[in-house]
Scaffold this motif. Structure first.
Motif, PDB file in Angstrom:
ATOM      1  N   UNK A  47       7.775 -34.392  23.576  1.00  0.00           N
ATOM      2  CA  UNK A  47       8.125 -34.756  22.207  1.00  0.00           C
ATOM      3  C   UNK A  47       7.734 -36.220  21.947  1.00  0.00           C
ATOM      4  N   UNK A  48       6.439 -36.443  21.739  1.00  0.00           N
ATOM      5  CA  UNK A  48       5.926 -37.801  21.530  1.00  0.00           C
ATOM      6  C   UNK A  48       6.526 -38.482  20.298  1.00  0.00           C
ATOM      7  N   UNK A  49       6.701 -37.793  19.169  1.00  0.00           N
ATOM      8  CA  UNK A  49       7.280 -38.490  18.004  1.00  0.00           C
ATOM      9  C   UNK A  49       8.669 -39.075  18.296  1.00  0.00           C
ATOM     10  N   UNK A  50       9.510 -38.349  19.025  1.00  0.00           N
ATOM     11  CA  UNK A  50      10.841 -38.877  19.342  1.00  0.00           C
ATOM     12  C   UNK A  50      10.722 -40.085  20.267  1.00  0.00           C
ATOM     13  N   UNK A  51       9.842 -40.004  21.241  1.00  0.00           N
ATOM     14  CA  UNK A  51       9.660 -41.124  22.159  1.00  0.00           C
ATOM     15  C   UNK A  51       9.188 -42.368  21.405  1.00  0.00           C
ATOM     16  N   UNK A  52       8.254 -42.197  20.498  1.00  0.00           N
ATOM     17  CA  UNK A  52       7.766 -43.331  19.694  1.00  0.00           C
ATOM     18  C   UNK A  52       8.896 -43.910  18.845  1.00  0.00           C
ATOM     19  N   UNK A  53       9.675 -43.042  18.221  1.00  0.00           N
ATOM     20  CA  UNK A  53      10.765 -43.473  17.331  1.00  0.00           C
ATOM     21  C   UNK A  53      11.824 -44.255  18.091  1.00  0.00           C
ATOM     22  N   UNK A  54      12.044 -43.936  19.358  1.00  0.00           N
ATOM     23  CA  UNK A  54      13.114 -44.576  20.129  1.00  0.00           C
ATOM     24  C   UNK A  54      12.587 -45.644  21.077  1.00  0.00           C
ATOM     25  N   UNK A  55      11.386 -46.124  20.842  1.00  0.00           N
ATOM     26  CA  UNK A  55      10.768 -47.179  21.644  1.00  0.00           C
ATOM     27  C   UNK A  55      10.782 -48.459  20.815  1.00  0.00           C
ATOM     28  N   UNK A  56      11.134 -49.573  21.399  1.00  0.00           N
ATOM     29  CA  UNK A  56      11.198 -50.839  20.684  1.00  0.00           C
ATOM     30  C   UNK A  56       9.874 -51.154  19.994  1.00  0.00           C
ATOM     31  N   UNK A  57       9.972 -51.691  18.797  1.00  0.00           N
ATOM     32  CA  UNK A  57       8.765 -52.098  18.068  1.00  0.00           C
ATOM     33  C   UNK A  57       7.982 -53.160  18.839  1.00  0.00           C
ATOM     34  N   UNK A  58       8.661 -53.916  19.704  1.00  0.00           N
ATOM     35  CA  UNK A  58       8.005 -55.004  20.437  1.00  0.00           C
ATOM     36  C   UNK A  58       7.206 -54.528  21.648  1.00  0.00           C
ATOM     37  N   UNK A  59       7.477 -53.322  22.131  1.00  0.00           N
ATOM     38  CA  UNK A  59       6.811 -52.840  23.350  1.00  0.00           C
ATOM     39  C   UNK A  59       6.210 -51.442  23.196  1.00  0.00           C
ATOM     40  N   UNK A  60       6.330 -50.841  22.043  1.00  0.00           N
ATOM     41  CA  UNK A  60       5.870 -49.457  21.813  1.00  0.00           C
ATOM     42  C   UNK A  60       4.356 -49.339  21.963  1.00  0.00           C
ATOM     43  N   UNK A  61       3.898 -48.355  22.768  1.00  0.00           N
ATOM     44  CA  UNK A  61       2.457 -48.132  22.880  1.00  0.00           C
ATOM     45  C   UNK A  61       1.919 -47.427  21.632  1.00  0.00           C
ATOM     46  N   UNK A  62       0.637 -47.524  21.419  1.00  0.00           N
ATOM     47  CA  UNK A  62       0.013 -46.891  20.257  1.00  0.00           C
ATOM     48  C   UNK A  62       0.098 -45.372  20.335  1.00  0.00           C
ATOM     49  N   UNK A  63       0.071 -44.828  21.556  1.00  0.00           N
ATOM     50  CA  UNK A  63       0.183 -43.377  21.723  1.00  0.00           C
ATOM     51  C   UNK A  63       0.794 -43.078  23.085  1.00  0.00           C
ATOM     52  N   UNK A  64       1.284 -41.880  23.213  1.00  0.00           N
ATOM     53  CA  UNK A  64       1.901 -41.450  24.467  1.00  0.00           C
ATOM     54  C   UNK A  64       1.095 -40.283  25.016  1.00  0.00           C
ATOM     55  N   UNK A  65       0.635 -40.427  26.231  1.00  0.00           N
ATOM     56  CA  UNK A  65      -0.095 -39.358  26.904  1.00  0.00           C
ATOM     57  C   UNK A  65       0.800 -38.760  27.979  1.00  0.00           C
ATOM     58  N   UNK A  66       0.871 -37.456  28.011  1.00  0.00           N
ATOM     59  CA  UNK A  66       1.674 -36.758  29.010  1.00  0.00           C
ATOM     60  C   UNK A  66       0.773 -36.262  30.129  1.00  0.00           C
ATOM     61  N   UNK A  67       1.267 -36.327  31.357  1.00  0.00           N
ATOM     62  CA  UNK A  67       0.559 -35.797  32.510  1.00  0.00           C
ATOM     63  C   UNK A  67       0.768 -34.285  32.508  1.00  0.00           C
ATOM     64  N   UNK A  68      -0.275 -33.538  32.143  1.00  0.00           N
ATOM     65  CA  UNK A  68      -0.164 -32.083  32.001  1.00  0.00           C
ATOM     66  C   UNK A  68       0.243 -31.406  33.304  1.00  0.00           C
ATOM     67  N   UNK A  69      -0.063 -32.003  34.432  1.00  0.00           N
ATOM     68  CA  UNK A  69       0.261 -31.399  35.713  1.00  0.00           C
ATOM     69  C   UNK A  69       1.628 -31.766  36.257  1.00  0.00           C
ATOM     70  N   UNK A  70       2.403 -32.541  35.507  1.00  0.00           N
ATOM     71  CA  UNK A  70       3.717 -32.991  35.981  1.00  0.00           C
ATOM     72  C   UNK A  70       4.815 -32.161  35.325  1.00  0.00           C
ATOM     73  N   UNK A  71       5.683 -31.600  36.152  1.00  0.00           N
ATOM     74  CA  UNK A  71       6.843 -30.852  35.669  1.00  0.00           C
ATOM     75  C   UNK A  71       8.094 -31.625  36.068  1.00  0.00           C
ATOM     76  N   UNK A  72       8.849 -32.084  35.080  1.00  0.00           N
ATOM     77  CA  UNK A  72      10.081 -32.820  35.337  1.00  0.00           C
ATOM     78  C   UNK A  72      11.155 -31.837  35.752  1.00  0.00           C
ATOM     79  N   UNK A  73      11.860 -32.135  36.842  1.00  0.00           N
ATOM     80  CA  UNK A  73      12.809 -31.175  37.409  1.00  0.00           C
ATOM     81  C   UNK A  73      14.251 -31.650  37.441  1.00  0.00           C
ATOM     82  N   UNK A  74      14.528 -32.899  37.126  1.00  0.00           N
ATOM     83  CA  UNK A  74      15.915 -33.347  37.112  1.00  0.00           C
ATOM     84  C   UNK A  74      16.052 -34.838  36.897  1.00  0.00           C
ATOM     85  N   UNK A  75      17.175 -35.220  36.321  1.00  0.00           N
ATOM     86  CA  UNK A  75      17.468 -36.621  36.048  1.00  0.00           C
ATOM     87  C   UNK A  75      18.757 -37.002  36.751  1.00  0.00           C
ATOM     88  N   UNK A  76      18.721 -38.148  37.389  1.00  0.00           N
ATOM     89  CA  UNK A  76      19.882 -38.680  38.099  1.00  0.00           C
ATOM     90  C   UNK A  76      20.111 -40.109  37.602  1.00  0.00           C
TER      91      UNK A  76
END
Length: 126
Positions: A47-76
């Motif tokens: 969800x790139x639009x949400x990531x952009x919206x919640x990223x500081x204006x001072x450090x936000x990248x122009x675009x977000x690229x996702x690693x297609x081969x990466x599957x996130x499996x858990x957050x700690x």
């Protein structure tokens, strides 16, 4: 996305009642940790639009690229400092687990958050 029995962020709630309202813009994060969890879920869901919206204006990248081969499996969540509804800054140290190319990995980061226009935003990794 189909209904999820548990939100990817690790909270014991379905996506529709946990990070879903944040992603749909129905509410905003009340703590830095809640924003961190919702951003992790946004990475899971690409969800790139949400990531952009919640990223500081001072450090936000122009675009977000996702690693297609990466599957996130858990957050700690390792620890938090500040970041409550009564703070204007905070940090969240976390471990995000993933599988990429058949190998397990962990991204560990201590992220800084601040308020911009009254809303929590991700600033940078320490």
């Amino acid at each position: 996305m189909p209904a999820l029995s548990t939100c990817p962020c690790g909270q014991d709630a379905p996506y529709a009642a946990c990070c879903g309202p944040l992603h749909r813009g129905e509410t905003t994060a009340s703590t830095a940790e809640q924003l961190m969890r919702s951003r992790y879920t946004a990475f899971v869901m690409h969800d790139a639009p949400y990531l952009q919206q919640t990223w500081s204006l001072t450090t936000r990248p122009a675009r977000i690229d996702f690693d297609a081969g990466r599957e996130w499996t858990g957050l700690e969540i390792v620890r938090t400092t500040g970041g409550s509804p009564f703070h204007s800054e905070g940090t969240v140290e976390f471990r995000a687990h993933y599988i990429s190319g058949g190998e397990s990995g962990v991204q560990q980061e201590n992220s800084t958050f601040s308020r911009e226009a009254g809303h929590w935003v991700y600033v940078a990794a320490l």
